[in-house]
Design a protein around this motif. Sequence first.
Motif, PDB file in Angstrom:
ATOM      1  N   TRP A  74       2.600   5.906  -4.211  1.00 62.54           N
ATOM      2  CA  TRP A  74       3.255   5.734  -6.036  1.00 62.54           C
ATOM      3  C   TRP A  74       3.456   4.642  -5.645  1.00 62.54           C
ATOM      4  N   GLU A  75       3.938   4.064  -7.234  1.00 63.96           N
ATOM      5  CA  GLU A  75       5.838   3.119  -7.012  1.00 63.96           C
ATOM      6  C   GLU A  75       6.842   3.831  -6.664  1.00 63.96           C
ATOM      7  N   GLY A  76       7.115   2.587  -5.916  1.00 65.89           N
ATOM      8  CA  GLY A  76       8.239   2.832  -4.939  1.00 65.89           C
ATOM      9  C   GLY A  76       9.059   3.314  -3.355  1.00 65.89           C
ATOM     10  N   ASP A  77       7.186   3.380  -3.170  1.00 65.90           N
ATOM     11  CA  ASP A  77       6.784   3.783  -1.567  1.00 65.90           C
ATOM     12  C   ASP A  77       7.036   2.526  -1.603  1.00 65.90           C
ATOM     13  N   ILE A  78       7.372   2.308   0.035  1.00 65.98           N
ATOM     14  CA  ILE A  78       7.641   1.417   0.920  1.00 65.98           C
ATOM     15  C   ILE A  78       5.987   1.240   0.995  1.00 65.98           C
ATOM     16  N   VAL A  79       5.218   0.107   2.262  1.00 64.07           N
ATOM     17  CA  VAL A  79       3.839   0.067   3.108  1.00 64.07           C
ATOM     18  C   VAL A  79       3.375  -0.702   3.132  1.00 64.07           C
ATOM     19  N   HIS A  80       3.308  -0.601   4.594  1.00 68.11           N
ATOM     20  CA  HIS A  80       3.038  -1.785   5.472  1.00 68.11           C
ATOM     21  C   HIS A  80       1.430  -2.379   5.665  1.00 68.11           C
ATOM     22  N   PHE A  81       1.627  -3.407   5.093  1.00 70.48           N
ATOM     23  CA  PHE A  81       0.397  -4.098   4.394  1.00 70.48           C
ATOM     24  C   PHE A  81       0.121  -5.219   5.628  1.00 70.48           C
ATOM     25  N   VAL A  82      -1.697  -4.620   6.177  1.00 70.96           N
ATOM     26  CA  VAL A  82      -2.328  -5.324   7.594  1.00 70.96           C
ATOM     27  C   VAL A  82      -3.195  -6.376   6.745  1.00 70.96           C
ATOM     28  N   ASN A  83      -3.633  -7.591   7.311  1.00 71.58           N
ATOM     29  CA  ASN A  83      -5.104  -8.077   6.100  1.00 71.58           C
ATOM     30  C   ASN A  83      -5.148  -8.973   7.358  1.00 71.58           C
ATOM     31  N   PRO A  84      -5.471  -9.320   8.333  1.00 68.81           N
ATOM     32  CA  PRO A  84      -5.839 -10.184   9.601  1.00 68.81           C
ATOM     33  C   PRO A  84      -6.036 -11.672   8.758  1.00 68.81           C
ATOM     34  N   GLY A  85      -7.460 -11.383   8.266  1.00 71.94           N
ATOM     35  CA  GLY A  85      -7.840 -12.495   7.750  1.00 71.94           C
ATOM     36  C   GLY A  85      -8.104 -13.424   6.614  1.00 71.94           C
ATOM     37  N   GLY A  87      -3.744 -13.254   7.113  1.00 75.56           N
ATOM     38  CA  GLY A  87      -3.235 -13.482   7.468  1.00 75.56           C
ATOM     39  C   GLY A  87      -1.901 -12.705   7.409  1.00 75.56           C
ATOM     40  N   TYR A  88      -2.107 -11.987   6.497  1.00 79.15           N
ATOM     41  CA  TYR A  88      -0.814 -10.814   6.526  1.00 79.15           C
ATOM     42  C   TYR A  88      -0.023  -9.311   7.411  1.00 79.15           C
ATOM     43  N   ASP A  89       0.304  -9.629   7.268  1.00 82.08           N
ATOM     44  CA  ASP A  89       1.341  -8.812   7.857  1.00 82.08           C
ATOM     45  C   ASP A  89       2.702  -8.750   7.742  1.00 82.08           C
ATOM     46  N   LEU A  90       3.198  -7.744   6.370  1.00 85.34           N
ATOM     47  CA  LEU A  90       4.496  -7.484   5.795  1.00 85.34           C
ATOM     48  C   LEU A  90       4.473  -6.313   5.601  1.00 85.34           C
ATOM     49  N   ILE A  91       6.206  -5.660   4.927  1.00 85.30           N
ATOM     50  CA  ILE A  91       6.379  -3.899   4.474  1.00 85.30           C
ATOM     51  C   ILE A  91       7.315  -4.404   3.339  1.00 85.30           C
ATOM     52  N   SER A  92       6.485  -4.178   1.956  1.00 83.31           N
ATOM     53  CA  SER A  92       6.585  -4.213   1.106  1.00 83.31           C
ATOM     54  C   SER A  92       7.178  -3.089  -0.077  1.00 83.31           C
ATOM     55  N   ASP A 118      -7.919   0.709   1.393  1.00 84.22           N
ATOM     56  CA  ASP A 118      -7.186   1.227   1.625  1.00 84.22           C
ATOM     57  C   ASP A 118      -6.926   0.993   2.959  1.00 84.22           C
ATOM     58  N   VAL A 119      -7.689   0.780   3.315  1.00 83.00           N
ATOM     59  CA  VAL A 119      -7.104   0.842   4.637  1.00 83.00           C
ATOM     60  C   VAL A 119      -6.127  -0.185   5.245  1.00 83.00           C
ATOM     61  N   VAL A 120      -5.639  -1.090   4.922  1.00 85.76           N
ATOM     62  CA  VAL A 120      -4.587  -1.917   5.115  1.00 85.76           C
ATOM     63  C   VAL A 120      -3.962  -1.508   4.935  1.00 85.76           C
ATOM     64  N   PHE A 121      -3.331  -0.182   4.121  1.00 88.83           N
ATOM     65  CA  PHE A 121      -2.254  -0.020   3.175  1.00 88.83           C
ATOM     66  C   PHE A 121      -1.940   1.074   4.656  1.00 88.83           C
ATOM     67  N   GLU A 122      -0.781   0.923   4.967  1.00 92.92           N
ATOM     68  CA  GLU A 122       0.222   2.138   5.681  1.00 92.92           C
ATOM     69  C   GLU A 122       1.218   2.210   4.988  1.00 92.92           C
ATOM     70  N   VAL A 123       1.827   3.909   3.946  1.00 92.23           N
ATOM     71  CA  VAL A 123       2.750   4.088   3.646  1.00 92.23           C
ATOM     72  C   VAL A 123       3.730   4.655   4.552  1.00 92.23           C
TER      73      VAL A 123
END
Length: 140
Positions: A74-85, A87-92, A118-123
């Motif tokens: 949802w808009e307003g969720d905080i997600v952990h985003f990982v995409n090694p290809g 070079g992303y590993d961030l929380i936003s 969707d496999v690169v996101f985790e709420v």
Amino acid sequence: MRQIKFRGKRLDNGEWIVGDLLQSNEGSVYIGIHGQYVDDGYHFNDMYDRTLYVDEETIGQFTDILDKNGKEIWEGDIVHFVNPGLGYDLISPVIFEHGDFCMMKNKNYLIPMGNFSDVVFEVIGNIHDNPEMLKGGEEK
């Protein structure tokens, strides 16, 4: 076909509810819920079985994306985003900007979520229940 639905926190008890976003002529904001008729003194109309006032600051739209665990994002969720290809590993937090749901890599760089699987996101929380997690696009 994209699902359009909104969530918000009830004014009376802080519980999250999901449904259609509505606004009265007086400016009050509420969520209309189908199929949950309870005669408990809330406002009713012909289209909804129940309408509940919500805190306008907590309203967020469903992104139509599920995270890697099958949880709605949802808009307003905080997600952990990982995409090694890339070079992303961030929380936003998830925001809506420029016609798309995005994450912030930093103040000047948005990452459109629709470009990724969707496999690169985790709420991991949301900005309303977990404000301590909000640091504005923090790379790990």
